[in-house]
Design an enzyme around this catalytic site. Sequence first.
Site, mmCIF file in Angstrom:
data_model
loop_
_atom_site.group_PDB
_atom_site.id
_atom_site.type_symbol
_atom_site.label_atom_id
_atom_site.label_comp_id
_atom_site.label_asym_id
_atom_site.label_seq_id
_atom_site.Cartn_x
_atom_site.Cartn_y
_atom_site.Cartn_z
ATOM 1 N N CYS A 59 0.867 -1.156 -0.208
ATOM 2 C CA CYS A 59 -0.102 -0.116 -0.011
ATOM 3 C C CYS A 59 0.942 1.212 0.035
ATOM 4 O O CYS A 59 1.987 1.259 0.293
ATOM 5 C CB CYS A 59 -1.033 0.227 1.260
ATOM 6 S SG CYS A 59 -2.380 -1.226 1.104
ATOM 7 N N HIS A 116 -1.043 -7.900 -6.841
ATOM 8 C CA HIS A 116 0.262 -7.723 -7.343
ATOM 9 C C HIS A 116 0.922 -9.059 -8.098
ATOM 10 O O HIS A 116 0.142 -10.263 -8.014
ATOM 11 C CB HIS A 116 1.184 -7.429 -6.331
ATOM 12 C CG HIS A 116 1.525 -8.615 -5.481
ATOM 13 N ND1 HIS A 116 0.746 -9.222 -4.534
ATOM 14 C CD2 HIS A 116 2.776 -9.566 -5.488
ATOM 15 C CE1 HIS A 116 1.194 -10.476 -3.908
ATOM 16 N NE2 HIS A 116 2.364 -10.474 -4.544
HETATM 17 ZN ZN LIG Z 1 -1.827 -3.259 0.420
#
Ligand SMILES: [Zn+2]
Length: 361
Positions: free
Chosen positions: A75, A190
Amino acid sequence: MSAPTGWSLADGRDLLFFALPGHTPSPVPDRRPLPPRDPQPSDLRFDRTTGQWVIIAAQRQDRTYHPPAEACPLCPGPSGLTSEVPAPDYDVVVFENRFPGLAGTGAAVATPSPDGAEFVAAPGHGRCEVICFSADHTGSFADLKPAQALLVVQAWRHRTADLLNRPGIEQVFCFENRGEEIGVTLGHPHGQIYGYPYLTPRTAAMLAQAREHRIAHGGNLFADLLAAERADGTRIVASSEHFTAFVPFAARWPVEVHLYPNRRLHNLTELTDAELDDFARIYRDLLGRFDRIYDTPLPYMAALHQYRAAGVQADGYFHVELMSIRRSATKLKYLAASESAMDAFIADVTPESVAERLRAL
Ligand SMILES: [Zn+2]
């Protein structure tokens, strides 16, 4: 896509910001007290019995494992103290993995000669990168807006071009693991990118098949298979202007789909912008179908098979292989003795029935 913005993390690792049109990245200094990087964190060892290299990266045992959401290292970290991405926000970022299986620069490794020593090792040179699909901690590739998905595939293309040009990197592998069921330790959407210093065993085996096919038939193995799948039609899942997705004739996984461009090319760098846009669309479409098979999102692995345009890799044909270990709403397929020990896969569904289900979703 404009050129990415380069940045450097506290321990010297590279970070690249890929921005949507009109956005400008605004990174801050990475102020974390990170220990210095191990210059050579892994070794390659050659298995004489199989003729395959194995990567031994013992320090990866210490890597981040299921952190709470507020401590997510993917993040955005506006303070420069909490995250691998020191910035108030980002669109797509790529950075060098802090716990890489391959790192450093050196010559590509050659296959050891048969008359050499029993134990042959080499430094684990290469590159391991992480690509964050979005600053949003939740969601997945299938949930990305079209422009965001396009930015991710543009970043893949950029990384492929860059890594293929680096000395010692033989093969560039962009991939994604999704779902705790297959060992994903970070929930943030991701993927990863590996630059290997050797041709991976599965790629080498496929290229050997393609070479034999060319010698016997004159054509390209992958192109001929794609044409046969299109002519047959029973295993086609989806198609677009430039791409075709099908369940392969001899699928090994409970859910398996291969996605091919309709014209033969070797890797993402050879796609036109229109083809790349189409690729992002149909890839998202397929992942959306995966998520609709059962009530819960399907755990999956996505593997971009890319090749160099020259040399032993020239018989390759860029494609994506998507696979899942989920065989019903509640059951997973585990790779047991036949698969793990003998590489002899046993599927308990027909590829045609899986294709029919995915096509209807
Ligand atoms: Zn995250």
